[in-house]
Design an enzyme around this catalytic site. Structure first.
Site, mmCIF file in Angstrom:
data_model
loop_
_atom_site.group_PDB
_atom_site.id
_atom_site.type_symbol
_atom_site.label_atom_id
_atom_site.label_comp_id
_atom_site.label_asym_id
_atom_site.label_seq_id
_atom_site.Cartn_x
_atom_site.Cartn_y
_atom_site.Cartn_z
ATOM 1 N N GLY A 1 -17.751 29.376 -35.402
ATOM 2 C CA GLY A 1 -17.943 28.934 -34.027
ATOM 3 C C GLY A 1 -18.619 29.964 -33.136
ATOM 4 O O GLY A 1 -18.525 29.887 -31.911
ATOM 5 N N ILE B 1 -17.490 33.528 -18.971
ATOM 6 C CA ILE B 1 -17.996 32.613 -17.947
ATOM 7 C C ILE B 1 -17.312 31.236 -18.029
ATOM 8 O O ILE B 1 -17.279 30.501 -17.038
ATOM 9 C CB ILE B 1 -19.530 32.491 -18.084
ATOM 10 C CG1 ILE B 1 -20.184 32.132 -16.760
ATOM 11 C CG2 ILE B 1 -19.932 31.527 -19.182
ATOM 12 C CD1 ILE B 1 -21.699 32.314 -16.763
ATOM 13 N N HIS C 1 -12.921 38.217 -28.216
ATOM 14 C CA HIS C 1 -12.288 37.487 -27.110
ATOM 15 C C HIS C 1 -10.864 38.026 -26.972
ATOM 16 O O HIS C 1 -10.133 38.087 -27.964
ATOM 17 C CB HIS C 1 -12.178 35.992 -27.417
ATOM 18 C CG HIS C 1 -13.484 35.271 -27.581
ATOM 19 N ND1 HIS C 1 -14.024 34.473 -26.594
ATOM 20 C CD2 HIS C 1 -14.353 35.216 -28.620
ATOM 21 C CE1 HIS C 1 -15.159 33.939 -27.025
ATOM 22 N NE2 HIS C 1 -15.380 34.372 -28.253
ATOM 23 N N HIS D 1 -18.605 40.237 -30.551
ATOM 24 C CA HIS D 1 -17.726 40.305 -29.381
ATOM 25 C C HIS D 1 -16.316 39.897 -29.753
ATOM 26 O O HIS D 1 -16.106 39.060 -30.638
ATOM 27 C CB HIS D 1 -18.241 39.431 -28.239
ATOM 28 C CG HIS D 1 -18.529 38.011 -28.634
ATOM 29 N ND1 HIS D 1 -19.677 37.641 -29.276
ATOM 30 C CD2 HIS D 1 -17.800 36.878 -28.485
ATOM 31 C CE1 HIS D 1 -19.657 36.339 -29.510
ATOM 32 N NE2 HIS D 1 -18.515 35.849 -29.043
HETATM 33 P P1 AMP Z 1 -18.569 32.741 -29.098
HETATM 34 O O1 AMP Z 1 -18.572 31.245 -29.008
HETATM 35 O O2 AMP Z 1 -17.412 33.326 -29.839
HETATM 36 O O3 AMP Z 1 -19.907 33.262 -29.591
HETATM 37 O O4 AMP Z 1 -18.361 33.260 -27.627
HETATM 38 C C1 AMP Z 1 -19.374 33.379 -26.697
HETATM 39 C C2 AMP Z 1 -18.703 33.372 -25.353
HETATM 40 O O5 AMP Z 1 -19.623 33.871 -24.394
HETATM 41 C C3 AMP Z 1 -18.271 31.984 -24.873
HETATM 42 O O6 AMP Z 1 -16.864 31.989 -24.662
HETATM 43 C C4 AMP Z 1 -19.045 31.802 -23.570
HETATM 44 O O7 AMP Z 1 -18.297 31.134 -22.588
HETATM 45 C C5 AMP Z 1 -19.357 33.232 -23.183
HETATM 46 N N1 AMP Z 1 -20.533 33.422 -22.358
HETATM 47 C C6 AMP Z 1 -21.764 32.870 -22.525
HETATM 48 N N2 AMP Z 1 -22.605 33.303 -21.578
HETATM 49 C C7 AMP Z 1 -21.891 34.172 -20.796
HETATM 50 C C8 AMP Z 1 -22.218 34.944 -19.631
HETATM 51 N N3 AMP Z 1 -23.439 34.938 -19.075
HETATM 52 N N4 AMP Z 1 -21.237 35.693 -19.090
HETATM 53 C C9 AMP Z 1 -20.005 35.686 -19.618
HETATM 54 N N5 AMP Z 1 -19.653 34.989 -20.719
HETATM 55 C C10 AMP Z 1 -20.578 34.237 -21.293
#
Ligand code: AMP
Ligand code: ZN
Length: 123
Positions: free
Chosen positions: A102, A41, A111, A109
């Site tokens: 972080g 997002i 990236h 997940h």
């Molecule tokens: P992390 O900081 O590695 O835990 O990554 C979490 C990621 O989830 C971040 O890059 C956010 O931008 C992403 N994120 C949070 N909420 C959503 C959502 N509803 N849809 C898609 N991505 C999201």
């Protein structure tokens, strides 16, 4: 075998469990029985895809018993990067883990980032 809707695999209140269950709208990039890939997002690169297991795992640090899942996630990330046209120029796969890493969403997940030159070291 087993999906997030089957008992014990969903963490109540977990954002990515809700995304895996299609309870929240996302731009889905790819899906198979065990994994879902969707657009981040807040993209940090021209291509920024998140790849999650459909079952809940808190983090990489908690995935000790999940060698097969981890192998499959990495192979799926590789395949996705190729499908997204990133393989030749390159891409980056990141797994932020717990606080110092972080991690903000506590559902494992990957990236997948690409479409620009990445820098090192990351911030
Ligand atoms: P992390 O900081 O590695 O835990 O990554 C979490 C990621 O989830 C971040 O890059 C956010 O931008 C992403 N994120 C949070 N909420 C959503 C959502 N509803 N849809 C898609 N991505 C999201
Ligand atoms: Zn979850």
């Amino acid at each position: 075998m087993g999906g997030p809707s089957e008992g014990g695999m969903v963490m109540e209140g977990c954002l990515f469990c809700r995304i895996a269950a299609k309870e929240l709208p996302t731009q889905i990039i790819a899906e198979d029985e065990d994994t879902l890939a969707f657009t981040d997002i807040r993209p940090q690169a021209p291509v920024h895809v998140l790849l999650i297991p459909k079952v809940h795992v808190d983090s990489l640090a908690e995935a000790g018993e999940k060698r097969e899942m981890l192998g499959r996630l990495l192979d799926t990330a590789r395949g996705l990067a190729a499908k997204l046209g990133l393989a030749e120029k390159g891409f980056r796969v990141v797994i932020n883990t717990n606080d110092d890493g972080g991690q903000t969403v506590h559902h494992l997940h990957l990236h997948i980032l690409g479409g620009r030159q990445m820098r090192w070291p990351p911030g």
